[in-house]
Motif scaffolding. Structure first.
Motif, mmCIF file in Angstrom:
data_model
loop_
_atom_site.group_PDB
_atom_site.id
_atom_site.type_symbol
_atom_site.label_atom_id
_atom_site.label_comp_id
_atom_site.label_asym_id
_atom_site.label_seq_id
_atom_site.Cartn_x
_atom_site.Cartn_y
_atom_site.Cartn_z
ATOM 1 N N VAL A 8 9.843 0.861 5.807
ATOM 2 C CA VAL A 8 9.341 -0.699 5.983
ATOM 3 C C VAL A 8 10.359 -1.296 4.800
ATOM 4 N N ASP A 10 10.585 -4.031 3.037
ATOM 5 C CA ASP A 10 10.146 -4.550 1.809
ATOM 6 C C ASP A 10 9.126 -3.633 1.322
ATOM 7 N N GLU A 11 8.874 -3.910 0.171
ATOM 8 C CA GLU A 11 7.927 -3.465 -0.538
ATOM 9 C C GLU A 11 8.120 -1.641 -0.261
ATOM 10 N N GLU A 40 -0.767 3.607 2.350
ATOM 11 C CA GLU A 40 -0.090 2.331 2.585
ATOM 12 C C GLU A 40 -1.064 1.228 3.277
ATOM 13 N N PRO A 41 -0.924 -0.026 2.992
ATOM 14 C CA PRO A 41 -1.939 -0.742 3.723
ATOM 15 C C PRO A 41 -1.661 -1.005 5.320
ATOM 16 N N LEU A 42 -2.337 -1.124 6.050
ATOM 17 C CA LEU A 42 -2.315 -1.028 7.690
ATOM 18 C C LEU A 42 -1.830 -2.296 7.930
ATOM 19 N N SER A 43 -0.927 -2.023 8.868
ATOM 20 C CA SER A 43 -0.287 -3.282 9.506
ATOM 21 C C SER A 43 0.093 -3.157 11.115
ATOM 22 N N ARG A 44 0.403 -3.913 11.585
ATOM 23 C CA ARG A 44 0.640 -3.868 13.063
ATOM 24 C C ARG A 44 1.863 -2.738 13.184
ATOM 25 N N ARG A 45 2.944 -3.202 12.360
ATOM 26 C CA ARG A 45 4.250 -2.244 12.392
ATOM 27 C C ARG A 45 3.640 -0.639 12.185
ATOM 28 N N LEU A 46 2.897 -0.553 10.964
ATOM 29 C CA LEU A 46 2.513 0.941 10.776
ATOM 30 C C LEU A 46 1.794 1.323 12.022
ATOM 31 N N ARG A 81 -7.712 -4.708 14.814
ATOM 32 C CA ARG A 81 -7.330 -6.003 13.880
ATOM 33 C C ARG A 81 -5.893 -6.219 14.019
ATOM 34 N N TYR A 82 -5.084 -4.954 14.712
ATOM 35 C CA TYR A 82 -3.757 -5.182 14.604
ATOM 36 C C TYR A 82 -3.284 -5.062 16.170
#
Lengths: 258, 258
Positions: A8, A10-11, A40-46, A81-82
């Motif tokens: 990822v 960023d961050e 790591e916080p969930l995200s669509r990309r993850l 959610r994603y």
DNA sequence: ACCTGAACACCGTTCAAGT
DNA sequence: ACCTGAACACCGTTCAAGT
């Protein structure tokens, strides 16, 4: 070279020792809840990156919402959610890979010579296919958004870039569109063929114990028997390059024909 | 022309009024048990033919053991007499289609001129792909039995016939094998491209009400906007023929190179 | 020989409820 | 805002039992 996907940009706070690439696998279904909470916080990309990883490792059939959730240390329902559902998950995987390719400066670049543009693009797609042999069939066969979008370059961005590069290089409307299709067909044919051979070798799930060599019986196929040495030889890289050159030559004719 | 598949060659006793092609659909989940009892006896071929029909009509996702059973007027568990499971069902579908093509005298024939052999074969596979656009991706992507078997001509019989015809026409071992791969790649690329366009149009399940045209927004893609007319034109049949001619010319060079 | 009923594990998805 | 528990419909598959 392209980034290994999953980093990822960023961050990158709190360097996580147990996920070497930044991620890849996020959480094993481990009993230690403390480890799970530090994810790591969930995200669509993850979610999508881990879906790719799951297919890479265990095949398309292993990609279920529940198993993907477990891999991410979360219940299946959290994924909604994603992604809106499993179909959207598959579409998202395709989009992720194609967009990552688009973002790779070694692959996507404006070139003074259109042949170089297509060369880089072709090799970029080939690397993608070989890096994810079990995912590429999905890229190849998911129904596209519009009927004139062709796999594997199935994004409007890629199409726009492709057509712009060719027209800037003197291709007429007709020639540019024709070239887009010929190029797509070339990639699809060569790479699906290559990937299908690997799929037959690794063949997901079917990890039969090595005591079963189970070689195909060729006794009634004399030609196959005689030609098996040639058939088993792998020249795919060279053949790909040579065929690509031949295609570029034909496209140059198309270009001059207007 | 090839038979429409589904016509069982032997036994055509009791002409069944409600299954025009001899089968296709075997039994609707009708409440009349008497009708259900007068069904054609189950067989592996009948199961596979109806599996193809189900995919043709409703897409691959609709092919479940339970729905296939219902279509045949039988419980899902009865199918396990004819296929070992869903994987075997999919393999059987591919085998059925490929073998049917092999049995079609308009497609599979020995020719004095190898070009005619490949012409007939290419057009036979193309007809198959267009007749079953939702099944062809399965033919294209199922892992083959051996790593050197390439889709879509994925049977030992076809490979044997192919290689024999070419060697009889003066192709060396190397040239024959190289040609098998080039031909496979050609078919895969062109036909998957063609079928993917149709898949986008019909898009199984997604039968959105016609009040949602939902045209892709091209406002930020000027080239796509300008070229949409060309992109929407379909020359696939002509392009297929021309590309096939070009391929045959290249193979003739390969042949003479030895 | 051929099919079914019952059962089991697993799946996608929804939704109210938790924090 | 983000995740879970419970629930539902549907799935593949096994197996003993029916005819």
């Amino acid at each position: 070279m392209s980034e290994p996907l999953g980093t990822v940009p960023d961050e990158d706070a709190t360097p996580d020792p147990d996920s070497p690439e930044g991620l890849g696998r996020a959480a094993s279904p481990v009993t230690d809840a403390a480890v799970q909470r530090s994810r790591e916080p969930l995200s669509r990309r993850l979610v999508l990156v881990n879906a790719v990883g799951l297919i890479d490792e265990e095949g398309l059939a292993a990609l279920t919402m529940r198993r993907l959730g477990a891999r991410l240390g979360v219940e299946a329902m959290a994924l909604y959610r994603y992604v809106t559902g499993r179909e959207d998950l598959l579409d998202g995987i395709v989009e992720l890979l194609v967009d990552d390719l688009y973002g790779d400066p070694d692959v996507h670049m404006e070139a003074d010579v259109w042949q170089e543009y297509l060369q880089r693009l072709a090799h970029g797609v080939r690397r993608l296919a070989l890096a994810h042999p079990l995912v590429f069939p999905v890229v190849a066969t998911r129904p596209p958004a519009a009927p004139w979008v062709r796999p594997p370059l199935r994004s409007l961005r890629w199409m726009e870039s492709f057509l712009e590069q060719l027209q800037r290089s003197g291709f007429s409307d007709w020639a540019a569109v024709e070239s887009y299709r010929a190029f797509s067909s070339f990639l699809l044919g060569h790479l699906l063929l290559e990937v299908s051979a690997r799929g037959a070798e690794i063949s997901p799930v079917e990890q039969n114990p090595p005591d079963t060599p189970r070689r195909t019986d060729l006794s009634s196929y004399p030609r196959l028997q005689a030609l098996e040495p040639e058939l088993s030889q792998d020249h795919s890289a060279e053949v790909f390059d040579e065929s690509l050159e031949a295609l570029l030559d034909r496209l140059e004719v198309t270009r001059r024909t207007r």
